[in-house]
Write a protein that holds these residues in place. Structure first.
Motif, PDB file in Angstrom:
ATOM      1  N   ALA A  93       0.821  -1.209   0.000  1.00  0.00           N
ATOM      2  CA  ALA A  93       0.000   0.000   0.000  1.00  0.00           C
ATOM      3  C   ALA A  93       0.855   1.259   0.000  1.00  0.00           C
ATOM      4  N   GLY A  94       1.912   1.262   0.796  1.00  0.00           N
ATOM      5  CA  GLY A  94       2.774   2.441   0.880  1.00  0.00           C
ATOM      6  C   GLY A  94       3.408   2.805  -0.438  1.00  0.00           C
ATOM      7  N   ALA A  95       3.810   1.790  -1.191  1.00  0.00           N
ATOM      8  CA  ALA A  95       4.436   2.046  -2.489  1.00  0.00           C
ATOM      9  C   ALA A  95       3.440   2.654  -3.466  1.00  0.00           C
ATOM     10  N   LEU A  96       2.204   2.174  -3.426  1.00  0.00           N
ATOM     11  CA  LEU A  96       1.197   2.715  -4.335  1.00  0.00           C
ATOM     12  C   LEU A  96       0.815   4.139  -3.930  1.00  0.00           C
ATOM     13  N   ILE A  97       0.712   4.394  -2.645  1.00  0.00           N
ATOM     14  CA  ILE A  97       0.436   5.749  -2.161  1.00  0.00           C
ATOM     15  C   ILE A  97       1.565   6.691  -2.601  1.00  0.00           C
ATOM     16  N   ALA A  98       2.792   6.243  -2.489  1.00  0.00           N
ATOM     17  CA  ALA A  98       3.933   7.072  -2.890  1.00  0.00           C
ATOM     18  C   ALA A  98       3.876   7.398  -4.380  1.00  0.00           C
ATOM     19  N   ALA A  99       3.567   6.396  -5.183  1.00  0.00           N
ATOM     20  CA  ALA A  99       3.475   6.615  -6.626  1.00  0.00           C
ATOM     21  C   ALA A  99       2.368   7.610  -6.952  1.00  0.00           C
ATOM     22  N   PHE A 100       1.268   7.497  -6.232  1.00  0.00           N
ATOM     23  CA  PHE A 100       0.130   8.409  -6.420  1.00  0.00           C
ATOM     24  C   PHE A 100       0.541   9.841  -6.100  1.00  0.00           C
ATOM     25  N   CYS A 101       1.214  10.046  -4.993  1.00  0.00           N
ATOM     26  CA  CYS A 101       1.592  11.393  -4.556  1.00  0.00           C
ATOM     27  C   CYS A 101       2.718  11.993  -5.389  1.00  0.00           C
ATOM     28  N   GLN A 102       3.506  11.147  -6.024  1.00  0.00           N
ATOM     29  CA  GLN A 102       4.658  11.627  -6.782  1.00  0.00           C
ATOM     30  C   GLN A 102       4.407  11.705  -8.283  1.00  0.00           C
ATOM     31  N   GLY A 103       3.155  11.535  -8.686  1.00  0.00           N
ATOM     32  CA  GLY A 103       2.844  11.583 -10.106  1.00  0.00           C
ATOM     33  C   GLY A 103       3.174  12.939 -10.714  1.00  0.00           C
ATOM     34  N   SER A 104       3.582  12.929 -11.974  1.00  0.00           N
ATOM     35  CA  SER A 104       3.943  14.180 -12.644  1.00  0.00           C
ATOM     36  C   SER A 104       2.749  15.110 -12.811  1.00  0.00           C
ATOM     37  N   TRP A 105       1.551  14.551 -12.710  1.00  0.00           N
ATOM     38  CA  TRP A 105       0.333  15.333 -12.867  1.00  0.00           C
ATOM     39  C   TRP A 105      -0.094  16.000 -11.560  1.00  0.00           C
ATOM     40  N   VAL A 106       0.587  15.688 -10.448  1.00  0.00           N
ATOM     41  CA  VAL A 106       0.214  16.200  -9.122  1.00  0.00           C
ATOM     42  C   VAL A 106       0.836  17.579  -8.898  1.00  0.00           C
ATOM     43  N   ARG A 107      -0.002  18.534  -8.488  1.00  0.00           N
ATOM     44  CA  ARG A 107       0.486  19.865  -8.137  1.00  0.00           C
ATOM     45  C   ARG A 107       0.762  19.982  -6.647  1.00  0.00           C
ATOM     46  N   ASP A 108      -0.197  19.502  -5.809  1.00  0.00           N
ATOM     47  CA  ASP A 108      -0.057  19.587  -4.354  1.00  0.00           C
ATOM     48  C   ASP A 108      -0.520  18.288  -3.712  1.00  0.00           C
ATOM     49  N   VAL A 109       0.116  17.903  -2.619  1.00  0.00           N
ATOM     50  CA  VAL A 109      -0.329  16.788  -1.783  1.00  0.00           C
ATOM     51  C   VAL A 109      -1.053  17.400  -0.592  1.00  0.00           C
ATOM     52  N   ALA A 110      -2.369  17.236  -0.548  1.00  0.00           N
ATOM     53  CA  ALA A 110      -3.168  17.844   0.517  1.00  0.00           C
ATOM     54  C   ALA A 110      -3.130  17.017   1.795  1.00  0.00           C
ATOM     55  N   ALA A 111      -3.022  15.700   1.676  1.00  0.00           N
ATOM     56  CA  ALA A 111      -2.976  14.814   2.847  1.00  0.00           C
ATOM     57  C   ALA A 111      -2.350  13.496   2.414  1.00  0.00           C
ATOM     58  N   ARG A 112      -1.608  12.884   3.350  1.00  0.00           N
ATOM     59  CA  ARG A 112      -0.965  11.612   3.021  1.00  0.00           C
ATOM     60  C   ARG A 112      -0.807  10.771   4.272  1.00  0.00           C
TER      61      ARG A 112
END
Length: 449
Positions: A93-112
């Motif tokens: 799960a942690g690896a998938l969450i990391a990939a989600f938050c680090q996507g090139s399409w992401v501007r801001d991480v609001a919560a993690r």
């Protein structure tokens, strides 16, 4: 306010004492205009669905991903959406969450967190991801896909049978056992229902019908055989030629296309000239068929802007209100329906989602007259129209009106809008048989007035 808006959209307010259809429409208009409180920005399904799909595809390609799905209102194919929900299960799960938050399409991480994260994309859309254990993936996906009212109806029905439903499982009251399900199909079956498609999960009768095992087999995008409302460069706002529109339609697996350019661009002999081009184009794309059609304007005085003799020579006539929406729209539409040369009414209310509320049309009168005369009422799939809306389309379908799902495409790319119209048709409980353009043109021609 969301519950009030849903009730208004579903036509349930008019049944309350002192309220009628007009009151219901006024309430809905006020809510759409943001009355009562400053609503969070909503986006069109046509924006949200492609965006969330791109994220789903990216996450699915991650080595840790087992399953990933969109959820929430976008999965129910509501016409507008706010946050975009995703549910996943993964070996890490942690690896998938990391990939989600680090996507090139992401501007801001609001919560993690370890299993949940919220990000805002460069597209200004907000995405929420939950990664859950495989054994309860079906429970969580169902919970976050069903509307609030649908889930309440499930819980209340379960409680009467000694069960308690939560997002992570079903608890048996007598033994305190928690039963989990890897798929939604397993969950609905355990609860005693036929599988309820996401588009129906709005608490509009689907729970009781699923309990009886009598849900309809909903229309699919792959059922469409042709396009029945589109434009070419013969309209000034069209982007592609007749041959280009036909070739793209053919590539989508269609067998025919009704070319319905705007009538005001086909004056002064241009309509006859277009017919000659259609004849030549048919030679290039056969056995695919291009049919001679038009989108005729219903004027403010109720007349059509093409004479009957010309309309009688066409294969398919769509009549639409484009102006003066506040001037007796119901009577104007009824007049068009009564014209034997009109095959279909286009974008019934003329609404533009997030921009313009539709005309105050007496839907029940229009549906009744359409059923009586054999006139079709389209679902216009343009993302900012989706008109008829789902409740109106369901009423029309139940009355026996045939409903073409059209794109009103002004370019080859816009032919892809059919997916949004099919989503609406499914929300309206429509089957393949109720959608007109699931037939061949030969079959449709026999059904014309």
């Amino acid at each position: 306010l969301d519950s009030l808006k849903t009730a208004a959209e579903d036509g349930r307010l008019r049944d309350l004492s002192g309220l009628g259809q007009r009151s219901e429409e006024k309430i809905l208009k006020a809510l759409e205009a943001g009355a009562g409180e400053q609503a969070e920005p909503r986006r069109l399904l046509g924006v949200g669905l492609p965006a969330v799909r791109r994220v789903v595809e990216e996450l699915e390609s991650h080595p840790a991903a087992i399953a990933v799905s969109e959820a929430g209102s976008v999965r129910r194919r509501r016409e507008t959406v706010r946050d975009l929900d995703l549910i996943a299960t993964a070996s890490d799960a942690g690896a998938l969450i990391a990939a989600f938050c680090q996507g090139s399409w992401v501007r801001d991480v609001a919560a993690r967190g370890p299993t949940k994260a919220t990000v805002v994309g460069h597209d200004e859309l907000r995405y929420d991801l939950r990664v859950v254990p495989p054994e309860c993936y079906g429970n969580v996906l169902q919970h976050f896909s069903g509307s609030k009212d649908h889930n309440i109806a499930l819980r209340e029905d379960a409680q009467r049978r000694g069960l308690s439903i939560s997002e992570y499982g079903v608890t048996v009251a007598e033994t305190s056992e928690v039963v989990t399900h890897a798929t939604e199909e397993e969950l609905y079956d355990y609860l005693g229902y036929a599988f309820i498609p996401p588009e129906l999960r709005e608490n509009d009768g689907e729970v009781a019908v699923a309990r009886r095992g009598q849900l309809p087999e909903l229309v699919e995008l792959s059922d469409l055989r042709g396009e029945m409302h589109c434009h070419s460069t013969w309209s000034s706002d069209g982007k592609n030629s007749i041959v280009e529109m036909a070739t793209e339609s053919k590539g989508r697996g269609y067998k025919f296309l009704c070319l319905t350019d705007h009538s005001h661009y086909l004056r002064g002999g241009r309509m006859e000239a277009q017919w000659r081009e259609i004849e030549a184009a048919n030679e290039r794309v056969k056995p695919f068929q291009i049919l001679r059609g038009v989108e005729v304007n219903i004027r403010a005085d109720g007349s059509l802007d093409v004479v009957d003799d010309a309309l009688a020579e066409l294969d398919w006539v769509v009549a639409s209100v484009h102006t003066a929406f506040d001037r007796t729209p119901t009577e104007r539409i009824l007049g068009a329906i009564d014209n034997p040369n009109v095959d279909c009414i286009g974008h019934l209310t003329g609404r533009r989602l997030l921009k313009r509320t539709g005309a105050e049309v007496d839907i029940e009168r229009v549906v009744a007259r359409a059923a009586e005369t054999g006139t079709a009422l389209e679902i216009n799939s343009q993302p900012d129209r989706l008109d008829m809306r789902d409740t109106h389309a369901r009423l029309a379908g139940e009355a026996g009106v045939l409903i073409p799902v059209t794109t009103d495409a002004h370019s080859t790319t816009a032919l892809g809008y059919a997916e949004f119209g099919i989503g609406l048709a499914r929300r309206a409980w429509l089957t393949k048989e109720q959608v007109l353009n699931t037939r061949t043109w030969a079959q449709i021609a026999k059904l014309r007035r």
